[in-house]
Design a protein around this motif. Structure first.
Motif, mmCIF file in Angstrom:
data_model
loop_
_atom_site.group_PDB
_atom_site.id
_atom_site.type_symbol
_atom_site.label_atom_id
_atom_site.label_comp_id
_atom_site.label_asym_id
_atom_site.label_seq_id
_atom_site.Cartn_x
_atom_site.Cartn_y
_atom_site.Cartn_z
ATOM 1 N N LEU A 41 0.952 -1.198 0.084
ATOM 2 C CA LEU A 41 -0.203 -0.107 -0.096
ATOM 3 C C LEU A 41 1.035 1.296 0.051
ATOM 4 O O LEU A 41 0.705 2.237 -0.589
ATOM 5 C CB LEU A 41 -1.028 0.044 1.179
ATOM 6 N N VAL A 42 2.043 1.182 0.812
ATOM 7 C CA VAL A 42 2.881 2.469 0.699
ATOM 8 C C VAL A 42 3.550 2.543 -0.642
ATOM 9 O O VAL A 42 3.582 3.772 -1.184
ATOM 10 C CB VAL A 42 3.933 2.115 1.734
ATOM 11 N N THR A 43 3.791 1.443 -1.420
ATOM 12 C CA THR A 43 4.302 1.646 -2.481
ATOM 13 C C THR A 43 3.264 2.344 -3.700
ATOM 14 O O THR A 43 3.547 3.307 -4.350
ATOM 15 C CB THR A 43 4.812 0.144 -3.267
ATOM 16 N N SER A 44 2.059 1.985 -3.595
ATOM 17 C CA SER A 44 0.878 2.163 -4.218
ATOM 18 C C SER A 44 0.669 3.782 -4.068
ATOM 19 O O SER A 44 0.441 4.727 -4.539
ATOM 20 C CB SER A 44 -0.422 1.406 -3.890
ATOM 21 N N LEU A 45 0.856 4.080 -2.609
ATOM 22 C CA LEU A 45 0.510 5.525 -2.313
ATOM 23 C C LEU A 45 1.724 6.390 -2.915
ATOM 24 O O LEU A 45 1.367 7.591 -3.374
ATOM 25 C CB LEU A 45 0.725 5.568 -0.760
ATOM 26 N N LYS A 46 2.968 6.037 -2.953
ATOM 27 C CA LYS A 46 3.814 6.834 -3.548
ATOM 28 C C LYS A 46 3.682 6.867 -5.090
ATOM 29 O O LYS A 46 4.057 8.050 -5.662
ATOM 30 C CB LYS A 46 5.392 6.044 -3.334
ATOM 31 N N ASP A 47 2.989 5.666 -5.720
ATOM 32 C CA ASP A 47 3.014 5.903 -7.180
ATOM 33 C C ASP A 47 1.828 7.287 -7.335
ATOM 34 O O ASP A 47 2.011 7.898 -8.228
ATOM 35 C CB ASP A 47 2.331 4.672 -7.618
ATOM 36 N N TYR A 48 0.799 6.999 -6.231
ATOM 37 C CA TYR A 48 -0.061 8.123 -6.455
ATOM 38 C C TYR A 48 0.581 9.686 -6.415
ATOM 39 O O TYR A 48 0.225 10.665 -7.116
ATOM 40 C CB TYR A 48 -1.210 7.831 -5.389
ATOM 41 N N LYS A 107 -8.706 15.681 -13.228
ATOM 42 C CA LYS A 107 -8.276 14.127 -13.486
ATOM 43 C C LYS A 107 -7.914 13.531 -12.121
ATOM 44 O O LYS A 107 -6.882 14.084 -11.480
ATOM 45 C CB LYS A 107 -7.179 14.022 -14.621
ATOM 46 N N ASP A 108 -8.747 12.726 -11.800
ATOM 47 C CA ASP A 108 -8.503 11.676 -10.555
ATOM 48 C C ASP A 108 -7.339 11.065 -10.626
ATOM 49 O O ASP A 108 -7.373 9.903 -11.233
ATOM 50 C CB ASP A 108 -9.752 11.029 -10.043
ATOM 51 N N MET A 109 -6.064 11.293 -10.143
ATOM 52 C CA MET A 109 -4.865 10.486 -10.134
ATOM 53 C C MET A 109 -4.657 9.217 -9.106
ATOM 54 O O MET A 109 -3.789 8.571 -9.133
ATOM 55 C CB MET A 109 -3.635 11.573 -9.932
ATOM 56 N N SER A 110 -5.902 9.346 -8.196
ATOM 57 C CA SER A 110 -6.193 8.291 -7.040
ATOM 58 C C SER A 110 -6.517 6.923 -7.170
ATOM 59 O O SER A 110 -6.887 6.254 -6.679
ATOM 60 C CB SER A 110 -6.827 8.944 -5.890
ATOM 61 N N ASP A 111 -7.143 6.904 -8.700
ATOM 62 C CA ASP A 111 -7.915 5.776 -9.139
ATOM 63 C C ASP A 111 -7.195 4.146 -8.636
ATOM 64 O O ASP A 111 -7.786 3.367 -8.076
ATOM 65 C CB ASP A 111 -8.487 5.583 -10.496
ATOM 66 N N GLY A 112 -5.823 4.281 -8.991
ATOM 67 C CA GLY A 112 -5.215 3.157 -8.959
ATOM 68 C C GLY A 112 -4.758 2.780 -7.252
ATOM 69 O O GLY A 112 -5.043 1.889 -6.921
ATOM 70 N N PHE A 113 -4.547 4.038 -6.567
ATOM 71 C CA PHE A 113 -4.329 3.794 -5.126
ATOM 72 C C PHE A 113 -5.751 3.344 -4.661
ATOM 73 O O PHE A 113 -5.615 2.412 -3.665
ATOM 74 C CB PHE A 113 -3.886 5.057 -4.481
ATOM 75 N N ILE A 114 -6.825 4.197 -4.671
ATOM 76 C CA ILE A 114 -8.107 3.371 -4.255
ATOM 77 C C ILE A 114 -8.393 2.320 -4.577
ATOM 78 O O ILE A 114 -8.793 1.552 -3.697
ATOM 79 C CB ILE A 114 -9.062 4.936 -4.520
ATOM 80 N N SER A 115 -8.236 1.986 -5.701
ATOM 81 C CA SER A 115 -8.454 0.353 -6.315
ATOM 82 C C SER A 115 -8.076 -0.628 -5.394
ATOM 83 O O SER A 115 -8.407 -1.633 -4.798
ATOM 84 C CB SER A 115 -8.251 0.433 -7.561
ATOM 85 N N ASN A 116 -6.260 -0.456 -5.109
ATOM 86 C CA ASN A 116 -5.580 -1.334 -4.420
ATOM 87 C C ASN A 116 -5.794 -1.378 -2.814
ATOM 88 O O ASN A 116 -6.030 -2.514 -2.177
ATOM 89 C CB ASN A 116 -4.103 -0.778 -4.612
ATOM 90 N N LEU A 117 -6.344 -0.155 -2.634
ATOM 91 C CA LEU A 117 -6.764 -0.132 -0.984
ATOM 92 C C LEU A 117 -8.141 -0.669 -0.711
ATOM 93 O O LEU A 117 -8.140 -1.600 0.461
ATOM 94 C CB LEU A 117 -6.893 1.390 -0.493
ATOM 95 N N ILE A 119 -9.123 -3.340 -2.510
ATOM 96 C CA ILE A 119 -8.894 -4.536 -2.731
ATOM 97 C C ILE A 119 -8.232 -5.199 -1.110
ATOM 98 O O ILE A 119 -8.688 -6.367 -0.810
ATOM 99 C CB ILE A 119 -7.931 -4.978 -3.677
ATOM 100 N N GLN A 120 -7.207 -4.489 -0.853
ATOM 101 C CA GLN A 120 -6.553 -4.835 0.332
ATOM 102 C C GLN A 120 -7.474 -4.807 1.692
ATOM 103 O O GLN A 120 -7.199 -5.454 2.608
ATOM 104 C CB GLN A 120 -5.223 -4.134 0.559
ATOM 105 N N ARG A 121 -8.304 -4.034 1.701
ATOM 106 C CA ARG A 121 -9.097 -3.671 3.032
ATOM 107 C C ARG A 121 -9.869 -4.797 3.365
ATOM 108 O O ARG A 121 -9.973 -5.021 4.716
ATOM 109 C CB ARG A 121 -10.074 -2.442 2.856
#
Length: 523
Positions: A41-48, A107-117, A119-121
Motif C-alpha cells: 500500500l505504501v508503494t501504491s501511495l508513492k505512485d499516487y 483528472k483523478d490520479m488516485s484511482d489506482g491507489f483507491i482500487s488497491n486500497l 482490494i486490500q481492505r
C-alpha cells in the motif's frame, strides 16, 4: 502432532477477538502478511503521489508560460492583437487549451491507489483485532510488571508510542471498565503531553478520562486534583464542574467519618486500604494461582535446594541400547525432579523445523478450549495460540518425527492424539477414541524466544524455557494410571519475539508392555 504458533510485538502478545476469520493479533504469521500488505500500500501511495506531482508540474509549467505571455500582451493589448497569429492563438487557448487544462486539473490520479486500497481492505484487521492487540499488550504489562514508560519509550524492542497510542490503549481499557489500566495509560499520555510532545488529543480529554478512572478506584483526592486541573484549562466543562461538586461533597463526608471514628475503626480502615492497594489492577476473576503463574513467567520460581540440585544431571541416552542411538545417543538433561521433566537437546534440525512450519502455516487456526458447562469448543481470552494438525501421511518429515519420538520415549505413538493435557474433570473425555487417558506429553520448541514464553508448572514452581530444536517430556499419569496433578502447566505470554512449539500426546492404550502399571500412585 499439533503445531502452535504463539506471538507478541511492542507490542505483543499479546489477546482475543470474536471475529472467527481474522484473529490477526494472535498470530505472528498472519501479522507478517499484514506487514507486506502495508508495504504494498505504501508503494501504491508513492505512485499516487508521483502522479499528482507530475500533474501539478504540468499545471505549473502552463501557468508560468501564460504568466509571461499575458504580462507581455497586457502592456499593449491592441498592438499585441494586431498581429493575426497572436489573435489566433488567443482564440485557440481559450477555446481549446483552457478546456484541456480543466480536464487535467479534474483528472483523478488516485484511482489506482483507491482500487488497491479497496482490494486490500478486506484483509485488514477490525476493531476487535485492535482491541485484542491492546489487551495482549496490557496482559504482558501485568505479567512481566512493565511500567508504561518502559513500553512507551521503546526501551523494549519496538517503536516508541505516541500520545495518541497511549490514549487509545486507555480508551480500550475504559470501554472494558478496566479503570486500573485506563489510569496507567492516560497518565502516560499526560506525561508525554506535559513533556512537550505534539498531539491531536487535547489535554482536557485525557484529564476527563483520568479523573473518572481514578475516582472509580476509590481515590477521591487524586480524582479531585485532576478535575481541578481540567477546569483550569476549560472552566466551562459541564461534566467536570458536576464532578467537582460531587467529589468535594464525598471527600468532606469521608473526612467527617474519619474524624469521628475510634482507633479500632482507623486501624480497620487502614488495613482495608492496604488490601485494596494490593488488589489494585487485578480483574474480578483473579485466582491465587495466577499470581504464582505470573511469578514463574518472570523467572521468580522455586529454587531447588543444593541437595535436590545435586541429583539433576545431563547425560547421553540410548534408550536402553536402542539400535539407532547406541552410536549416536541423544543429549538428555534433567529439568525438574518431581514431576520428572526431561529435556532432549538437538531433537529437530533447522530444515525439519522449517518444513513443519511450512506445512502448518496455511492451516493455523485459533486454538480452542472445551467449555466446561456446554462442552462446546470455543476460544478463550487467556489462550491466544493458533493450531494446525499434522498427520504422519502428510509428509515424510512428520512421519520421521513421530518415529523419533517413539524411539526416544519408548512409548507407542500410534494411539497418540492432538488434544492438550490430560483430563482432570472429565475422566471419560477420551472414551470415544478408545485409547485411554493421556499418559505423557512431548513438547518440541521450534524457536528461540528472546524474552518470555516459558512453560510453567504452577503446582511445583517449575519453569522450562524455550530452546530451539529441543524437546521436553513428562508423564501426565502415574504408573498406577492415576493423574499427576503436579504436571498441570501453562504457557507464558511471549514478551519479545515469537514462539513455535509442536506437541505430541501419548495415550495409555498400547503402552501396556512399555510402561507397566503399578498399584503405587506415587510411582
Amino acid at each position: 502432532m499439533e503445531l502452535r504458533g504463539v506471538c507478541c510485538v511492542l507490542l505483543t502478545c499479546l489477546f482475543y477477538t470474536s471475529s472467527a476469520d481474522k484473529d490477526f493479533f494472535t498470530s505472528i504469521g498472519q501479522m507478517t502478511d499484514l506487514l507486506y500488505t502495508e508495504k504494498d500500500l505504501v508503494t501504491s501511495l508513492k505512485d499516487y503521489i508521483r502522479a499528482e506531482e507530475d500533474k501539478l508540474e504540468q499545471v505549473k509549467k502552463w501557468a508560468e508560460k501564460l504568466d509571461v505571455l499575458s504580462a507581455t500582451a497586457t502592456q499593449d493589448p491592441e498592438g499585441f492583437l494586431g498581429h493575426p497569429v497572436n489573435a489566433f492563438k488567443l482564440m485557440k487557448r481559450l477555446n481549446t487549451e483552457w478546456g484541456e487544462l480543466e480536464s487535467l486539473v479534474l483528472k483523478d490520479m488516485s484511482d489506482g491507489f483507491i482500487s488497491n486500497l479497496t482490494i486490500q481492505r478486506q484483509y485488514f484487521p477490525n476493531d476487535d483485532d485492535q482491541t485484542g492487540a491492546a489487551k495482549a499488550l496490557m496482559r504482558l504489562q501485568d505479567t512481566y510488571r512493565l511500567d508504561t514508560h518502559t513500553i512507551s519509550s521503546g526501551e523494549l524492542p519496538g517503536d516508541p508510542m505516541t500520545v495518541e497510542d497511549c490514549f487509545e490503549l486507555g480508551k480500550i481499557a475504559y470501554s472494558d471498565a478496566d479503570y486500573y489500566h485506563t489510569e496507567l495509560w492516560m497518565e502516560q499520555a499526560l506525561k508525554q503531553l506535559d513533556g512537550g510532545e505534539e498531539s491531536t488529543v487535547d489535554m482536557v480529554t485525557i484529564l476527563d478520562y483520568l479523573s473518572y478512572s481514578i475516582y472509580q478506584q476509590g481515590e477521591l483526592e487524586r480524582a479531585l486534583d485532576y478535575t481541578k486541573r481540567l477546569l483550569k484549562l476549560d472552566s466551562a466543562h459541564q461534566r467536570a464542574n458536576g464532578n467537582l461538586k460531587y467529589f468535594e461533597y464525598q471527600l468532606a463526608k469521608q473526612n467527617k467519618v474519619e474524624a469521628e471514628e475510634g482507633q479500632k475503626e482507623k486501624e480497620k480502615r487502614e488495613r482495608e486500604k492496604r488490601e485494596a492497594s494490593d488488589k489494585k489492577g487485578r480483574p474480578a476473576d483473579y485466582l491465587p494461582e495466577r499470581r504464582k503463574y505470573e511469578q514463574l513467567c518472570r523467572g521468580e520460581g522455586i529454587k531447588m535446594t543444593p541437595r535436590r540440585q545435586s541429583r539433576m544431571f545431563c547425560r547421553y541416552s540410548d534408550n536402553n541400547h536402542h539400535p539407532l542411538y547406541v552410536l549416536g545417543p541423544v543429549k538428555q538433561e534433567d529439568e525438574w525432579d518431581r514431576p520428572r521433566i526431561i529435556r532432549y537437546h538437538d531433537i529437530l534440525s533447522n530444515s525439519e523445523i522449517e518444513k513443519v512450519k511450512e506445512l502448518a502455516k496455511p492451516r493455523l487456526r485459533r486454538a480452542t478450549i472445551s467449555n466446561p458447562i456446554t462442552g462446546v469448543l470455543e476460544t478463550a481470552h487467556y489462550r491466544i495460540s493458533k493450531s494446525a494438525w499434522l498427520t504422519s501421511y502428510e509428509d515424510p518429515v512428520v512421519d520421521k518425527i513421530n518415529q523419533r519420538i517413539e524411539d526416544i520415549t519408548g512409548l507407542n505413538v500410534k494411539t497418540a492424539e492432538e488434544l492438550q493435557d490430560w483430563s482432570t474433570d472429565e475422566p471419560d473425555a477420551f472414551k470415544e477414541l478408545g485409547t485411554g487417558n493421556r499418559i505423557a506429553t512431548w513438547l518440541i520448541y521450534m524457536s528461540d524466544v528472546p524474552s518470555g514464553g516459558a512453560t510453567v508448572f504452577t503446582d511445583v514452581g517449575a519453569a522450562v524455557w524455550p530452546k530451539k530444536g529441543s524437546a521436553v517430556f513428562w508423564y501426565n499419569l502415574f504408573a498406577s494410571g492415576e493423574g499427576d496433578y503436579s504436571t498441570r502447566h501453562a504457557a507464558c505470554p511471549v514478551l519479545v519475539g515469537n514462539k513455535w512449539v509442536s506437541n505430541k500426546w501419548m495415550h495409555e492404550r498400547g503402552q501396556e508392555f512399555r510402561r507397566r502399571c503399578t498399584l503405587n500412585e506415587s510411582e
